[in-house]
Design a protein around this motif. Structure first.
Motif, PDB file in Angstrom:
ATOM      1  N   LEU A   1       1.015  -0.986  -0.048  1.00  0.00           N
ATOM      2  CA  LEU A   1      -0.117   0.081   0.139  1.00  0.00           C
ATOM      3  C   LEU A   1       1.037   1.542   0.306  1.00  0.00           C
ATOM      4  CD1 LEU A   1      -2.905  -1.340   2.910  1.00  0.00           C
ATOM      5  CD2 LEU A   1      -2.750  -1.242   0.684  1.00  0.00           C
ATOM      6  N   THR A   2       0.899   2.884  -0.726  1.00  0.00           N
ATOM      7  CA  THR A   2       0.755   3.456  -0.395  1.00  0.00           C
ATOM      8  C   THR A   2       0.973   4.269   1.010  1.00  0.00           C
ATOM      9  OG1 THR A   2       0.320   4.001  -2.700  1.00  0.00           O
ATOM     10  CG2 THR A   2       1.584   5.823  -1.188  1.00  0.00           C
TER      11      THR A   2
ATOM     12  N   GLN B   1       3.754   5.701   8.187  1.00  0.00           N
ATOM     13  CA  GLN B   1       4.688   4.904   8.176  1.00  0.00           C
ATOM     14  C   GLN B   1       5.599   4.773   7.730  1.00  0.00           C
ATOM     15  OE1 GLN B   1       1.263   3.731   6.149  1.00  0.00           O
ATOM     16  NE2 GLN B   1       0.369   1.927   7.326  1.00  0.00           N
TER      17      GLN B   1
ATOM     18  N   GLY C   1      -4.483  -0.798  14.170  1.00  0.00           N
ATOM     19  CA  GLY C   1      -5.326  -0.171  13.248  1.00  0.00           C
ATOM     20  C   GLY C   1      -4.392   1.163  12.774  1.00  0.00           C
ATOM     21  N   SER C   2      -3.351   1.591  13.255  1.00  0.00           N
ATOM     22  CA  SER C   2      -2.014   2.567  12.734  1.00  0.00           C
ATOM     23  C   SER C   2      -1.460   1.647  11.459  1.00  0.00           C
ATOM     24  CB  SER C   2      -1.714   3.257  14.195  1.00  0.00           C
ATOM     25  OG  SER C   2      -0.927   2.457  14.011  1.00  0.00           O
ATOM     26  N   GLY C   3      -1.579   0.927  10.911  1.00  0.00           N
ATOM     27  CA  GLY C   3      -0.731   0.366  10.326  1.00  0.00           C
ATOM     28  C   GLY C   3      -0.238  -0.083  10.557  1.00  0.00           C
ATOM     29  N   LYS C   4       0.451  -0.964  11.598  1.00  0.00           N
ATOM     30  CA  LYS C   4       2.240  -1.377  12.253  1.00  0.00           C
ATOM     31  C   LYS C   4       1.825  -2.382  11.060  1.00  0.00           C
ATOM     32  CE  LYS C   4       0.619  -2.180  16.422  1.00  0.00           C
ATOM     33  NZ  LYS C   4      -0.515  -1.669  16.562  1.00  0.00           N
ATOM     34  N   THR C   5       1.288  -3.371  10.682  1.00  0.00           N
ATOM     35  CA  THR C   5       1.225  -4.234   9.968  1.00  0.00           C
ATOM     36  C   THR C   5       1.776  -4.007   8.022  1.00  0.00           C
ATOM     37  OG1 THR C   5      -0.518  -5.275  11.520  1.00  0.00           O
ATOM     38  CG2 THR C   5       0.290  -6.823   9.355  1.00  0.00           C
TER      39      THR C   5
ATOM     40  N   ARG D   1      -2.508 -12.285   5.962  1.00  0.00           N
ATOM     41  CA  ARG D   1      -2.412 -11.616   5.187  1.00  0.00           C
ATOM     42  C   ARG D   1       0.043 -11.295   4.416  1.00  0.00           C
ATOM     43  NH1 ARG D   1      -3.635  -6.015   9.759  1.00  0.00           N
ATOM     44  NH2 ARG D   1      -2.119  -4.643   7.312  1.00  0.00           N
TER      45      ARG D   1
HETATM   46  P1  ADP Z   1      -2.234  -2.053  12.881  1.00  0.00           P
HETATM   47  O1  ADP Z   1      -1.662  -3.680  12.956  1.00  0.00           O
HETATM   48  O2  ADP Z   1      -1.342  -1.129  13.741  1.00  0.00           O
HETATM   49  O3  ADP Z   1      -3.569  -2.366  13.894  1.00  0.00           O
HETATM   50  P2  ADP Z   1      -3.212  -2.629  10.171  1.00  0.00           P
HETATM   51  O4  ADP Z   1      -1.800  -2.798   9.977  1.00  0.00           O
HETATM   52  O5  ADP Z   1      -3.889  -3.490  10.400  1.00  0.00           O
HETATM   53  O6  ADP Z   1      -3.004  -1.926  11.569  1.00  0.00           O
HETATM   54  O7  ADP Z   1      -4.048  -1.679   9.506  1.00  0.00           O
HETATM   55  C1  ADP Z   1      -5.017  -1.517   9.624  1.00  0.00           C
HETATM   56  C2  ADP Z   1      -6.346  -1.641   8.826  1.00  0.00           C
HETATM   57  O8  ADP Z   1      -5.426  -0.719   7.452  1.00  0.00           O
HETATM   58  C3  ADP Z   1      -5.491  -2.274   7.958  1.00  0.00           C
HETATM   59  O9  ADP Z   1      -6.631  -2.988   7.192  1.00  0.00           O
HETATM   60  C4  ADP Z   1      -5.052  -2.477   6.384  1.00  0.00           C
HETATM   61  O10 ADP Z   1      -5.450  -2.832   5.758  1.00  0.00           O
HETATM   62  C5  ADP Z   1      -5.255  -0.878   6.423  1.00  0.00           C
HETATM   63  N1  ADP Z   1      -4.242  -0.192   6.296  1.00  0.00           N
HETATM   64  C6  ADP Z   1      -2.546  -0.310   6.624  1.00  0.00           C
HETATM   65  N2  ADP Z   1      -1.874   1.034   5.836  1.00  0.00           N
HETATM   66  C7  ADP Z   1      -2.153   1.763   4.983  1.00  0.00           C
HETATM   67  C8  ADP Z   1      -2.539   2.488   3.768  1.00  0.00           C
HETATM   68  N3  ADP Z   1      -1.012   3.335   4.835  1.00  0.00           N
HETATM   69  N4  ADP Z   1      -3.229   2.763   3.343  1.00  0.00           N
HETATM   70  C9  ADP Z   1      -4.394   2.505   3.390  1.00  0.00           C
HETATM   71  N5  ADP Z   1      -5.046   1.978   4.387  1.00  0.00           N
HETATM   72  C10 ADP Z   1      -3.686   1.006   4.845  1.00  0.00           C
END
Ligand code: ADP
Ligand code: ZN
Ligand code: ZN
Length: 735
Positions: free
Chosen positions: A192-193, A198, A220-224, A257
């Motif tokens: 993803l962008t 991030q 939900g902050s996009g760590k993964t 994932r």
């Molecule tokens: P965390 O691991 O911090 O709980 P996730 O990586 O699961 O967060 O991200 C939460 C959601 O946001 C997921 O559905 C993921 O696909 C989405 N997401 C993460 N990064 C981005 C991004 N840069 N742009 C769009 N969606 C994103």
């Protein structure tokens, strides 16, 4: 040549064996071998090679096990470090770095019959129409498992054998790998962008290999996504990665994932999965995919930290604050700490991720050991849910029976959400025996005068005790708070089961389901209940911490915490930290969809810092307050701790042994002037499974030197036959 071998039987010693000429070249460090020891045949692992031995008349190695050495020299080194630091026998450490599935003498590959066409194809003309059809299916597939062929064509083995008789095809056994995820449909994903935060985190990680990072980001902050892209970078450099996740969050979705990202594309590699729910055969195959270098990414629970990934570029420990990373049997290692040690030794980057970092890790940021990366916002820009704290002492004063389970506010909120056809999660962290003495009228909890920890109520002796320092007093019959004096002071205990019962009565039309370890009887119950909840078959889910972790349900708009106090007054210096983490995690379950979420926290201790800071989503504030307490009392992370537990069936003997141990420790203390020795004191759960347990807790700024001395002291210690000593370095569970 001579091989030094650690045998699998606990001897804390290595033995020399001769490498016979027929095995020359096949024995190296890490090779597993079979040797005779006394009259037995035992398995062992070669830990060193030498030209000669100081012993004579060496016995020969009888057999080499497996085609490849199983323990890589680097993992062997790590096992050695672990034995040293965690005071365990080298063979125990060595055993734990290899899964049982690959330690068997017989190789665990599965062979199946495969069908192939023979070249030429002479004699096709003589086939019937049906046989010709089958022949073509085989031809298209080049090589196909017999079972699969039968399924595809709806034919019988007999018919296929007829083709074999005509020499048109060949049926032969072949290794067939098991793939635990073979039936999952995995749609490939592209990177993803990244948003600015991030991107900054990823750049910082990529800038310096071999560094340590704490990725502190709300749920939900996009760590993964950051992990995925950091792994891609490691792969580009020709290196592999290990991803640790707590067993409970190792769901098919999590695994998917990772597979979805790396199953195809230029960086394509296998993603191996290691966890306890796989069959022995699956685990065997997954592990060998790693050892053979075909799987460069490993995702797994605790023990995956020993996966033979080589070269290793990156280690990720997700939810690094999780207690399940600590193994509660020998070797009592903490996978997060092992990860850091391994990263250091192999110059791999280590990323620890959490929404509620452990005090240990955050302290390491402050000390400059780790670099902090922050993702303070949710990707979808949703607000953190509103958290309301309800003072149950007030609720209590309204009625005349004991404390209510549900406040009116919570009942109304549940009712409202059900009407909107939304879902509710109710959470109660009720740990079996660990109950405290609490007054329902004023919220008073009996605490130790020396430790500012709550005292544990020992039912048998009607006493309150501190297991850190041994302080003890009689359990009061009236509340000791002078202004209160309520006779109702009592042992606090409410379980999820009771919550479920009451809910069913209050909301007879709602579908209520309970999820805790009692409710989960079969292996797939966990998945099934979550599946039902996701599909909306369940309205209210009641559970323990099991439901606090990483689950994503868009229709959950209300999370209720029945009693936030259950973990707060445990006789454990981390009680506040755990409560803070748990509340934050549970609150993160609310409002992940389009509707704004709400969290209701019922508590008898509404002003407790753990609850107040969690209410404001204020980790920093909590950290500062909690660290002050830890520093004053010299608890970790300001010190390192070791918990020494003596156990036996005879209480007097255990007690006597504990006193003896204390005297030995006092001798050690002359070399460690800063050493704090607390105890001996009865364990909070004095008697467990018919064993009495007494504990001594040690605290010191640095542990390595002390743990080596402890191991030596323990080995020399004479204890009665039926009393055993365990040493737990950096203990997590104090019970
Ligand atoms: P965390 O691991 O911090 O709980 P996730 O990586 O699961 O967060 O991200 C939460 C959601 O946001 C997921 O559905 C993921 O696909 C989405 N997401 C993460 N990064 C981005 C991004 N840069 N742009 C769009 N969606 C994103
Ligand atoms: Zn009181
Ligand atoms: Zn105390």
């Amino acid at each position: 040549m001579v091989a030094r071998v650690t045998l699998e039987i606990a001897l804390r010693k290595e033995f020399d064996y001769l490498i016979p000429p027929e095995l020359a070249g096949r024995v190296e460090v890490g090779t597993r071998v079979k040797v005779s020891f006394g009259r037995r045949l035992v398995l062992g692992c070669v830990t060193a090679l030498a030209e000669s031995s100081k012993h004579d008349a060496l016995k020969p190695i009888l057999k080499v096990i497996g085609a490849q050495s199983l323990v890589t020299p680097r993992v062997l080194e790590l096992a050695r470090w672990m034995a040293d630091y965690y005071c365990c026998a080298p063979e125990t450490a060595l055993k734990s770095v290899l899964p049982d599935a690959v330690r068997k003498e017989k190789e665990g590959w599965r062979e199946r019959l495969f069908v192939r066409v023979r070249s030429g194809g002479d004699g096709i003309d003589s086939l019937t129409k049906r046989q010709t059809e089958i022949y073509h299916v085989i031809e298209e597939n080049r090589s196909i498992a017999l079972q699969e062929l039968l399924r595809l064509t709806g034919t019988t083995t007999q018919t296929v054998r007829k083709l074999e008789d005509k020499n048109l095809i060949e049926i032969a056994p072949q290794i067939s790998e098991r793939d635990p995820y073979a039936n999952e449909q995995i749609v490939p994903t592209k990177p993803l962008t990244l948003n600015t935060e991030q991107a900054t985190a990823l750049e910082t990680i990529n800038a310096e290999s071999g560094d340590f990072f704490l990725l502190y980001g709300v749920t939900g902050s996009g760590k993964t996504e950051v992990y995925l892209q950091a792994i891609a970078r490691a792969l580009e450099e020709g290196k592999g990665a290990i991803v640790l996740v707590p067993e409970i969050s190792l769901t098919p979705q999590t695994v998917e994932r990772f597979k979805a990202r790396f199953n195809s594309g230029p960086l394509q590699t296998l993603v191996a999965v290691l966890h306890s729910h796989l069959s022995t055969g699956e685990r065997h195959d997954e592990w060998h995919k790693i050892r053979q270098g075909r799987a460069k990414i490993v995702i797994g629970a605790r023990s995956a930290i020993f996966a033979p990934v080589e070269p290793l570029g990156l280690i990720i420990v997700d939810e690094e604050h999780e207690n399940s990373y600590k193994q509660e049997e020998s070797p009592r290692y903490h996978a997060r700490d092992v990860a850091v040690v391994r990263g250091q030794r192999e110059n791999a980057t280590v990323v620890l991720g959490s929404a509620t970092p452990s005090l240990e890790s955050y302290h390491n940021v402050r000390r400059g050991k780790y670099t902090l990366l922050e993702l303070p916002h949710r990707v979808d820009d949703k607000q953190m849910p509103l958290v309301r704290v309800l003072d149950m002492r007030v609720e209590k004063s309204k009625g005349d029976k004991g404390p209510p389970i549900f406040s009116q506010r919570l009942k109304d909120a549940i009712h409202h959400r059900l009407e909107q056809n939304e879902q509710v999660i109710l959470f109660l962290n009720r740990r079996g025996f660990a109950t405290s003495m609490q007054c329902p009228d004023c919220g008073f909890v009996a605490e130790c005068p020396n430790c500012s920890l709550s005292l544990t109520y020992h039912r048998r002796e009607q006493a309150l005790r501190c297991h850190i320092c041994g302080h003890g007093s009689r359990a009061p019959r009236r509340c000791p708070n002078e202004k209160c004096g309520s006779p109702k002071i009592r042992f606090h205990g409410l379980g999820t089961q009771k919550v479920e019962d009451v809910l069913c009565k209050l909301f007879p039309k709602a579908n209520v389901c309970r999820m805790d370890s009692d409710a989960l009887k079969r292996k797939d119950d966990y998945r099934r209940i979550l599946g039902d909840f996701k599909r909306g078959k369940i309205d209210i889910l009641v559970g323990t911490q099991m439901i606090a972790k990483g689950l994503h349900f868009p229709r959950v708009t209300l999370v209720g915490i029945v009693y936030a106090d259950t973990g707060l007054h445990l006789a454990d210096f981390r009680a506040g930290e755990r409560t803070f983490q748990l509340l934050t995690q549970v609150a993160g379950r609310a409002g992940r969809g389009d509707v704004e979420g709400e969290v209701v926290v019922q508590t008898f201790s509404p002003v407790h810092p753990a609850i107040q800071f969690a209410r404001r989503h204020d980790f920093e504030g909590f950290f500062e307050a909690e660290m002050e307490f830890r520093e004053q009392l010299r608890y970790p992370p300001f010190t390192r701790a070791a918990l020494l537990t003596l156990r036996g069936r005879n209480e007097d003997k255990v007690k006597f042994s504990a006193d003896h141990l204390k005297r030995e420790l006092e001798k050690l203390a002359t070399d460690f002037p800063e050493l704090i020795i607390a105890g001996p004191a009865p364990a909070p759960l004095l008697r467990a499974e018919n064993f009495y347990r007494y504990q001594i807790m040690l605290r010191l700024g640095q542990m390595s030197a002390l743990s080596r001395r402890l191991a030596a002291m323990a080995a020399a210690l004479t204890l009665p036959d039926d009393v055993t000593l365990t040493i737990d370095i950096d203990p997590v569970n104090l019970f």
